[in-house]
Design a protein around this motif. Structure first.
Motif, PDB file in Angstrom:
ATOM      1  N   PHE A 240       0.834  -1.208   0.000  1.00 32.03           N
ATOM      2  CA  PHE A 240       0.000   0.000   0.000  1.00 32.03           C
ATOM      3  C   PHE A 240       0.866   1.254   0.000  1.00 32.03           C
ATOM      4  O   PHE A 240       0.599   2.215  -0.729  1.00 32.03           O
ATOM      5  N   THR A 241       1.916   1.251   0.833  1.00 36.78           N
ATOM      6  CA  THR A 241       2.819   2.408   0.880  1.00 36.78           C
ATOM      7  C   THR A 241       3.542   2.606  -0.437  1.00 36.78           C
ATOM      8  O   THR A 241       3.772   3.734  -0.874  1.00 36.78           O
ATOM      9  N   ALA A 242       3.904   1.495  -1.094  1.00 33.77           N
ATOM     10  CA  ALA A 242       4.627   1.587  -2.366  1.00 33.77           C
ATOM     11  C   ALA A 242       3.725   2.037  -3.506  1.00 33.77           C
ATOM     12  O   ALA A 242       4.218   2.456  -4.554  1.00 33.77           O
ATOM     13  N   GLY A 243       2.408   1.955  -3.335  1.00 37.57           N
ATOM     14  CA  GLY A 243       1.494   2.360  -4.388  1.00 37.57           C
ATOM     15  C   GLY A 243       1.328   1.340  -5.499  1.00 37.57           C
ATOM     16  O   GLY A 243       0.862   1.670  -6.596  1.00 37.57           O
ATOM     17  N   ASP A 244       1.697   0.075  -5.217  1.00 38.03           N
ATOM     18  CA  ASP A 244       1.574  -0.992  -6.209  1.00 38.03           C
ATOM     19  C   ASP A 244       0.153  -1.535  -6.163  1.00 38.03           C
ATOM     20  O   ASP A 244      -0.211  -2.304  -5.261  1.00 38.03           O
ATOM     21  N   GLN A 245      -0.686  -1.165  -7.139  1.00 35.37           N
ATOM     22  CA  GLN A 245      -2.091  -1.563  -7.121  1.00 35.37           C
ATOM     23  C   GLN A 245      -2.255  -3.064  -7.317  1.00 35.37           C
ATOM     24  O   GLN A 245      -3.056  -3.717  -6.630  1.00 35.37           O
ATOM     25  N   VAL A 246      -1.494  -3.649  -8.266  1.00 33.10           N
ATOM     26  CA  VAL A 246      -1.609  -5.085  -8.518  1.00 33.10           C
ATOM     27  C   VAL A 246      -1.129  -5.875  -7.305  1.00 33.10           C
ATOM     28  O   VAL A 246      -1.780  -6.819  -6.843  1.00 33.10           O
ATOM     29  N   GLY A 247       0.028  -5.478  -6.756  1.00 30.87           N
ATOM     30  CA  GLY A 247       0.534  -6.157  -5.571  1.00 30.87           C
ATOM     31  C   GLY A 247      -0.380  -5.991  -4.371  1.00 30.87           C
ATOM     32  O   GLY A 247      -0.530  -6.909  -3.557  1.00 30.87           O
ATOM     33  N   LEU A 248      -1.015  -4.799  -4.257  1.00 31.37           N
ATOM     34  CA  LEU A 248      -1.923  -4.562  -3.141  1.00 31.37           C
ATOM     35  C   LEU A 248      -3.144  -5.469  -3.230  1.00 31.37           C
ATOM     36  O   LEU A 248      -3.606  -6.002  -2.211  1.00 31.37           O
ATOM     37  N   ARG A 249      -3.656  -5.680  -4.437  1.00 31.54           N
ATOM     38  CA  ARG A 249      -4.812  -6.562  -4.596  1.00 31.54           C
ATOM     39  C   ARG A 249      -4.461  -7.993  -4.212  1.00 31.54           C
ATOM     40  O   ARG A 249      -5.219  -8.681  -3.512  1.00 31.54           O
ATOM     41  N   ALA A 250      -3.278  -8.447  -4.641  1.00 30.74           N
ATOM     42  CA  ALA A 250      -2.851  -9.805  -4.285  1.00 30.74           C
ATOM     43  C   ALA A 250      -2.595  -9.934  -2.785  1.00 30.74           C
ATOM     44  O   ALA A 250      -2.953 -10.948  -2.161  1.00 30.74           O
ATOM     45  N   ALA A 251      -1.996  -8.892  -2.166  1.00 31.99           N
ATOM     46  CA  ALA A 251      -1.722  -8.942  -0.729  1.00 31.99           C
ATOM     47  C   ALA A 251      -3.018  -8.975   0.078  1.00 31.99           C
ATOM     48  O   ALA A 251      -3.115  -9.668   1.095  1.00 31.99           O
ATOM     49  N   ARG A 252      -4.033  -8.242  -0.378  1.00 30.79           N
ATOM     50  CA  ARG A 252      -5.318  -8.267   0.325  1.00 30.79           C
ATOM     51  C   ARG A 252      -5.971  -9.634   0.233  1.00 30.79           C
ATOM     52  O   ARG A 252      -6.551 -10.126   1.208  1.00 30.79           O
ATOM     53  N   ASN A 253      -5.883 -10.270  -0.940  1.00 30.37           N
ATOM     54  CA  ASN A 253      -6.454 -11.607  -1.079  1.00 30.37           C
ATOM     55  C   ASN A 253      -5.732 -12.606  -0.181  1.00 30.37           C
ATOM     56  O   ASN A 253      -6.368 -13.457   0.472  1.00 30.37           O
ATOM     57  N   ASN A 254      -4.398 -12.519  -0.136  1.00 30.37           N
ATOM     58  CA  ASN A 254      -3.633 -13.419   0.736  1.00 30.37           C
ATOM     59  C   ASN A 254      -3.977 -13.188   2.204  1.00 30.37           C
ATOM     60  O   ASN A 254      -4.083 -14.143   2.984  1.00 30.37           O
ATOM     61  N   LEU A 255      -4.166 -11.914   2.576  1.00 34.84           N
ATOM     62  CA  LEU A 255      -4.523 -11.607   3.962  1.00 34.84           C
ATOM     63  C   LEU A 255      -5.899 -12.176   4.313  1.00 34.84           C
ATOM     64  O   LEU A 255      -6.092 -12.721   5.408  1.00 34.84           O
ATOM     65  N   SER A 256      -6.861 -12.064   3.401  1.00 35.96           N
ATOM     66  CA  SER A 256      -8.195 -12.611   3.669  1.00 35.96           C
ATOM     67  C   SER A 256      -8.140 -14.123   3.855  1.00 35.96           C
ATOM     68  O   SER A 256      -8.770 -14.671   4.772  1.00 35.96           O
TER      69      SER A 256
END
Length: 506
Positions: A353-369
């Motif tokens: 999120f801090t890096a502003g990587d939208q694709v990585g943020l979407r994948a990280a949110r899915n992994n967190l869920s």
């Protein structure tokens, strides 16, 4: 009609503040320099802060960025030449440089006026059509409307400049102002002055009155909509979201309207007062607006507080933590199912999120869920395992105490023994008077022993009022009510054994 005294002017002389004594040139130039630093620092800070804070990438704050850019450019166009006049005694500006400055002065003023109209439209949709605000007023919509606000005056000001360039100028080349503006330059003309003035005045009134009319109308509708709200707290809270916009709009339009109305009713200012008034309403809002953005806007203020607290925390940690061998973080309201894997996924989500990587943020949110669901299932199995053996009541109760973090209050008694002695003597009197020997009555073989079913015990537990105090066993009602399905079988066995043996559990 030909003019024999028409000359080709190569330079203009900036008069500045008429009547200012030379001994005050230094303080005035220093004051103007400080004013320019305030304008530059404040507006650059707003632009950078909104850019780096992704949570502020919203329509309202994008409009603030356009206003800050307009204020920054206006101060940069006008103040350096005025400062150099009083600091370095440089009052000369070339002919075409003066026209370039005039172009940017009026172009930026008109653009600022139209951006204020976009800001009023933002508040109008947010309050009057709140459910459709996010779909109607997106970041793209704001950028398009603000882009039009920049392009419209940019295009017609080119025509105004070429129109003024056709005017022949007489001998005087003194600009009775601190910077080149249309009125000061056209007053030096000798021919076609009226026609050029009418065209420029019409465009000025269009860029001033059209946004002002829309702003007044939109805020009138907003006030009507707010007055229809039944709750007074909601009315105040809704109006508070408009307070920064109202202050900024009033700072820009009210002085200009006052000057125009004064001229219209025939009240004219002398040249010294007019110069000071124009400088005040042109530059003072540019210096004050960043403070309004920071102090009157909730999101910017909250983000600034978080930044300051985070910086203070980093300073404390850098000074204190190296001296501590072991440091344990205590988290308030920590969920019992949180694991080291979930914390790792949280850190990965925050990093992307801090890096502003939208694709990585979407994948990280899915992994967190997925990680949270897995941790909750593991914790659920752990709880079920503690209730798997209903016969071991001691370990079962200890498991409940561990899960609920329940600690029974220690039994305390009065330090004085007088009350205890009185009670002992009272019951001992009955024992002394009772001559019947103690005996235990056995149930008749024909009597049917009362038994309880698991379902009836479970229903009884569910009906418990959890807000009442616990009984003599110190088991909270909330535990019995929430864990009725798990405890019903255990307590059914205890109750049935007690009824069969005619003994209370010890």
């Amino acid at each position: 009609m030909l003019y024999t005294n028409v000359t080709r002017i190569k330079d203009f002389f900036i008069l500045g503040f008429p009547g200012l004594l030379p001994q005050y040139y230094g303080p005035v130039s220093a004051l103007l320099f400080v004013l320019y630093l305030v304008i530059a620092a404040g507006n650059i800070f707003i632009l950078v802060f909104v850019k780096i804070e992704h949570s502020l990438h919203k329509p309202s704050y994008l409009i603030f960025c356009h206003l800050a850019l307009s204020d920054l450019l206006f101060g940069t166009v006008t103040l350096p030449k005025t400062i150099s006049k009083y600091w370095f005694n440089d009052s000369i500006i070339s002919f075409y440089s003066c026209f370039v400055q005039m172009y940017f002065v009026h172009f930026l003023g008109a653009a600022h006026s139209f951006i204020l109209m976009v800001m009023a439209l933002d508040r109008f949709i947010a309050i009057c059509v709140p459910l459709r605000y996010t779909s109607l007023f997106t970041n793209i919509t704001v950028n398009v409307l603000c882009g039009i606000s920049w392009l419209l005056p940019m295009s017609w000001m080119i025509g105004v400049i070429f129109d003024v360039l056709r005017v022949p100028f007489c001998n005087s080349n003194i600009i009775a102002q601190c910077y080149c503006d249309h009125l000061s330059i056209i007053n030096l003309g000798c021919e076609n002055v009226r026609e050029v003035t009418i065209v420029a005045f019409s465009l000025a009134m269009f860029s001033l009155l059209l946004p002002l009319s829309f702003i007044i109308l939109s805020y009138f509708v907003i006030i009507v909509a707010v007055l229809r709200i039944s709750s007074s707290d909601s009315r105040i809270r809704t109006l508070s979201t408009c307070s920064p916009q109202l202050i900024i709009t009033c700072l820009y339009f009210m002085p200009r309207c006052f000057v125009y109305l004064a001229n219209y009713v025939g009240y004219t200012f002398n040249i010294s007062v007019r110069t000071v008034v124009v400088m005040l309403y042109s530059l003072l809002p540019a210096a004050v607006n960043p403070l309004i953005y920071c102090l009157k806007t909730k999101d910017i203020k909250e983000n600034l507080k978080l930044k300051l607290l985070q910086r203070k925390k980093n300073v404390v940690e850098s000074e204190v933590l190296p001296q501590v061998e072991e440091f344990k973080y205590l988290k308030a309201n920590q969920k019992p199912w949180l694991t080291a894997e979930v914390y790792r996924l949280l850190r990965a989500r925050n990093t992307t999120f801090t890096a502003g990587d939208q694709v990585g943020l979407r994948a990280a949110r899915n992994n967190l869920s997925r990680g949270i669901r897995k941790a909750k299932k593991q914790y659920s199995r752990k709880i079920a395992h503690r209730f798997s053996d209903s016969k071991d009541t001691r370990s079962l109760w200890r498991g409940i105490q561990t899960i609920m973090n329940y600690k029974p209050a220690p039994q305390t008694c009065d330090s004085t023994t007088s009350t205890l002695n009185e009670l002992n003597d009272f019951f001992a009197w009955f024992e002394a008077c009772n001559s019947t020997p103690e005996q235990k009555l056995s149930p008749s073989p024909n009597d049917k022993v009362l038994t309880l079913s698991t379902d009836s015990v479970r229903r009884s537990f569910i009906k418990i009022n959890a807000r009442k105090a616990s009984g003599p066993d110190n088991i909270p009602g909330r535990v019995l009510k929430d864990c009725a399905a798990e405890l019903a079988a255990v307590f059914t066995d205890i109750f049935n054994i007690s009824l069969t043996l005619l003994l209370l559990p010890q």
